[in-house]
Design a protein around this motif. Sequence first.
Motif, mmCIF file in Angstrom:
data_model
loop_
_atom_site.group_PDB
_atom_site.id
_atom_site.type_symbol
_atom_site.label_atom_id
_atom_site.label_comp_id
_atom_site.label_asym_id
_atom_site.label_seq_id
_atom_site.Cartn_x
_atom_site.Cartn_y
_atom_site.Cartn_z
ATOM 1 N N CYS A 104 0.842 -1.215 0.000
ATOM 2 C CA CYS A 104 0.000 0.000 0.000
ATOM 3 C C CYS A 104 0.866 1.250 0.000
ATOM 4 O O CYS A 104 0.587 2.207 -0.726
ATOM 5 N N PHE A 105 1.908 1.224 0.813
ATOM 6 C CA PHE A 105 2.799 2.395 0.905
ATOM 7 C C PHE A 105 3.462 2.662 -0.449
ATOM 8 O O PHE A 105 3.386 3.776 -0.977
ATOM 9 N N VAL A 106 4.080 1.620 -1.011
ATOM 10 C CA VAL A 106 4.831 1.803 -2.262
ATOM 11 C C VAL A 106 3.880 2.196 -3.397
ATOM 12 O O VAL A 106 4.133 3.149 -4.143
ATOM 13 N N ALA A 107 2.764 1.474 -3.523
ATOM 14 C CA ALA A 107 1.833 1.752 -4.626
ATOM 15 C C ALA A 107 1.311 3.182 -4.557
ATOM 16 O O ALA A 107 1.291 3.902 -5.573
ATOM 17 N N SER A 108 0.915 3.625 -3.357
ATOM 18 C CA SER A 108 0.362 4.983 -3.239
ATOM 19 C C SER A 108 1.435 6.035 -3.494
ATOM 20 O O SER A 108 1.199 7.016 -4.206
ATOM 21 N N ARG A 109 2.629 5.835 -2.962
ATOM 22 C CA ARG A 109 3.684 6.848 -3.122
ATOM 23 C C ARG A 109 4.152 6.936 -4.571
ATOM 24 O O ARG A 109 4.386 8.012 -5.097
ATOM 25 N N VAL A 110 4.297 5.758 -5.230
ATOM 26 C CA VAL A 110 4.746 5.761 -6.635
ATOM 27 C C VAL A 110 3.690 6.436 -7.506
ATOM 28 O O VAL A 110 4.005 7.299 -8.341
ATOM 29 N N LEU A 111 2.420 6.077 -7.304
ATOM 30 C CA LEU A 111 1.337 6.673 -8.100
ATOM 31 C C LEU A 111 1.348 8.197 -7.972
ATOM 32 O O LEU A 111 1.330 8.928 -8.977
ATOM 33 N N LEU A 112 1.386 8.684 -6.741
ATOM 34 C CA LEU A 112 1.309 10.134 -6.507
ATOM 35 C C LEU A 112 2.531 10.853 -7.075
ATOM 36 O O LEU A 112 2.414 11.928 -7.680
ATOM 37 N N THR A 113 3.693 10.256 -6.898
ATOM 38 C CA THR A 113 4.916 10.895 -7.387
ATOM 39 C C THR A 113 4.921 10.943 -8.915
ATOM 40 O O THR A 113 5.250 11.977 -9.507
ATOM 41 N N LEU B 152 -7.511 -3.171 5.158
ATOM 42 C CA LEU B 152 -8.287 -2.122 4.482
ATOM 43 C C LEU B 152 -8.043 -0.763 5.142
ATOM 44 O O LEU B 152 -7.994 0.263 4.457
ATOM 45 N N THR B 153 -7.868 -0.752 6.466
ATOM 46 C CA THR B 153 -7.562 0.513 7.170
ATOM 47 C C THR B 153 -6.292 1.128 6.592
ATOM 48 O O THR B 153 -6.238 2.331 6.283
ATOM 49 N N VAL B 154 -5.274 0.296 6.429
ATOM 50 C CA VAL B 154 -3.994 0.765 5.896
ATOM 51 C C VAL B 154 -4.149 1.229 4.441
ATOM 52 O O VAL B 154 -3.594 2.260 4.033
ATOM 53 N N ALA B 155 -4.946 0.493 3.659
ATOM 54 C CA ALA B 155 -5.144 0.851 2.248
ATOM 55 C C ALA B 155 -5.870 2.195 2.123
ATOM 56 O O ALA B 155 -5.466 3.054 1.339
ATOM 57 N N LEU B 156 -6.911 2.382 2.921
ATOM 58 C CA LEU B 156 -7.670 3.642 2.857
ATOM 59 C C LEU B 156 -6.789 4.821 3.262
ATOM 60 O O LEU B 156 -6.829 5.881 2.642
ATOM 61 N N LEU B 157 -5.993 4.622 4.291
ATOM 62 C CA LEU B 157 -5.122 5.694 4.758
ATOM 63 C C LEU B 157 -4.044 6.028 3.715
ATOM 64 O O LEU B 157 -3.678 7.185 3.527
ATOM 65 N N SER B 158 -3.558 5.015 3.021
ATOM 66 C CA SER B 158 -2.509 5.237 2.019
ATOM 67 C C SER B 158 -3.019 6.062 0.843
ATOM 68 O O SER B 158 -2.278 6.838 0.247
ATOM 69 N N PHE B 159 -4.308 5.853 0.472
ATOM 70 C CA PHE B 159 -4.836 6.510 -0.722
ATOM 71 C C PHE B 159 -5.838 7.615 -0.397
ATOM 72 O O PHE B 159 -6.528 8.108 -1.291
ATOM 73 N N VAL B 160 -5.942 7.995 0.879
ATOM 74 C CA VAL B 160 -6.948 8.992 1.269
ATOM 75 C C VAL B 160 -6.711 10.313 0.516
ATOM 76 O O VAL B 160 -5.556 10.691 0.261
ATOM 77 N N PRO B 161 -7.770 11.018 0.123
ATOM 78 C CA PRO B 161 -7.583 12.312 -0.537
ATOM 79 C C PRO B 161 -6.691 13.234 0.295
ATOM 80 O O PRO B 161 -6.901 13.372 1.500
ATOM 81 N N GLU B 162 -5.720 13.821 -0.356
ATOM 82 C CA GLU B 162 -4.675 14.667 0.240
ATOM 83 C C GLU B 162 -3.663 13.845 1.031
ATOM 84 O O GLU B 162 -2.850 14.399 1.780
ATOM 85 N N GLY B 163 -3.679 12.536 0.833
ATOM 86 C CA GLY B 163 -2.730 11.664 1.538
ATOM 87 C C GLY B 163 -1.292 11.847 1.075
ATOM 88 O O GLY B 163 -0.365 11.354 1.726
ATOM 89 N N PHE B 164 -1.105 12.577 -0.039
ATOM 90 C CA PHE B 164 0.267 12.872 -0.471
ATOM 91 C C PHE B 164 1.000 13.701 0.578
ATOM 92 O O PHE B 164 2.222 13.761 0.597
ATOM 93 N N ILE B 165 0.223 14.338 1.466
ATOM 94 C CA ILE B 165 0.825 15.186 2.495
ATOM 95 C C ILE B 165 1.717 14.344 3.422
ATOM 96 O O ILE B 165 2.648 14.850 4.043
#
Lengths: 395, 53
Positions: free
Chosen positions: A30-39, A156-169
Amino acid sequence: MTASSDLAAVRAPVRIAGFTVSDITVIVGCFVASRVLLTVVGILLLQSHPGTYNSPMQTYPIEASLPNLYVRWDSFWYLQMAQHGYSVLTTLLQPGATSYAFYPVYPALIWLVSTISGLSAEWSGVLVSNTSFLAALFVIFALAEQWSADKAIAGLTVALLSFVPEGFIFSAVYTESIFLLLASSAMLLYERKQNALAGIVAALAAASRSNGILLVVYFGFTLLRERGLPGALRFWEQPERHLPIVIAPLGLFAFWWFAMLTTGDAFAQKSTMVHGWHWAVDLPWKNVIHHLTGPDARSSVLMGSSLVAFAASLTLLRRDAWVLFAYCLVNFLLFWTGNLSNSLLRYSIVLFPIFFGLSRVLAHRLVPAALVLFAFIGLDVLLMALWAVGHPFVL
Amino acid sequence: MSMSRKAIAVLSIEACLLLLMAGSYIYFVRESRDFVAAGRPIPAISILHNRPR
């Protein structure tokens, strides 16, 4: 040893620090997927559409590169503090605004990492934020599993937090990720009866964001849930359970003492917010109505997003989770007491118990869970695009 | 039932910390002066900052 115990030994999953390989895969994935997508979204957008907005604090242009992508708005205050410490310097563009508006833990960590590693303050800030966020995901997974005894909910808690709107912060040079780590760790330690350590971590949280002090509400209500009102009031019985409530405010008091000794104003944070950011206090419901019905569409949207987060926190209104709801509620009341709407969504997403509540509702319902997750990803990408070009909608 | 030595020690620490914080807060309320209104902030054209490496 019997044949059945041999079989049990073979089947027992390998655990690293209490996490199975499958848990670690989910969290890191979740961490890697969300960070790579946003970057990737941010960099690609900046390559085709150069940033056109500038912060009053910004002294160099927006570029399609790292760490530049994650340095915007308040990031410049944290970087200045990490490099030069607290100062009473104020800009002509924002008279009265000083670094005393910001709490010390995050810039101190940037300074520490930069000094030890030799990295620039910008890279150190991004490193601190991302490391803290990854660590926070592990802690929150452990908490969610402890609260629910269900790995699907924890995942799912971790997944939602990783991709939450404005989670790039959580990857930016902002305090949200370190606060998330400290707040969740304090809760986990308290759940595990490591009281003194929970208090020390909560004190650090209180010295990293203004709402850190509200962890005492979580400790207090947890005690109330454990012992009932008469038991919670008998502080002389098991006094160590009260220790975090007494230790947590020390972080805030340390910051007040520092401000008192350097400026003669213990409440310098409030003073500079009032003069530099025109911050003022009013009754929460008045601010809610003012922002929702005011002429500024951005304020309405941000207050609306905060109300949606509050509505999501209602999923915690259960017999076994009301303490978490109470913790979220006092935080929302604090956020809505201020007259500024700029950062309401960003403030709301550090209230991670909300995602636990949502996950309890969604975890075993594939279609609704997927829809919420896709909606989160879509909004997160949209807000990342606005952040990347330096649009003031997200600051 | 008498309290254990550990409980007394913890209660003493808690009492000291609470006294320290209450005393500090009273001192802050009485002695603090708004440093911005008092003209302490020094205007600068921009906050010094280096380009990222």
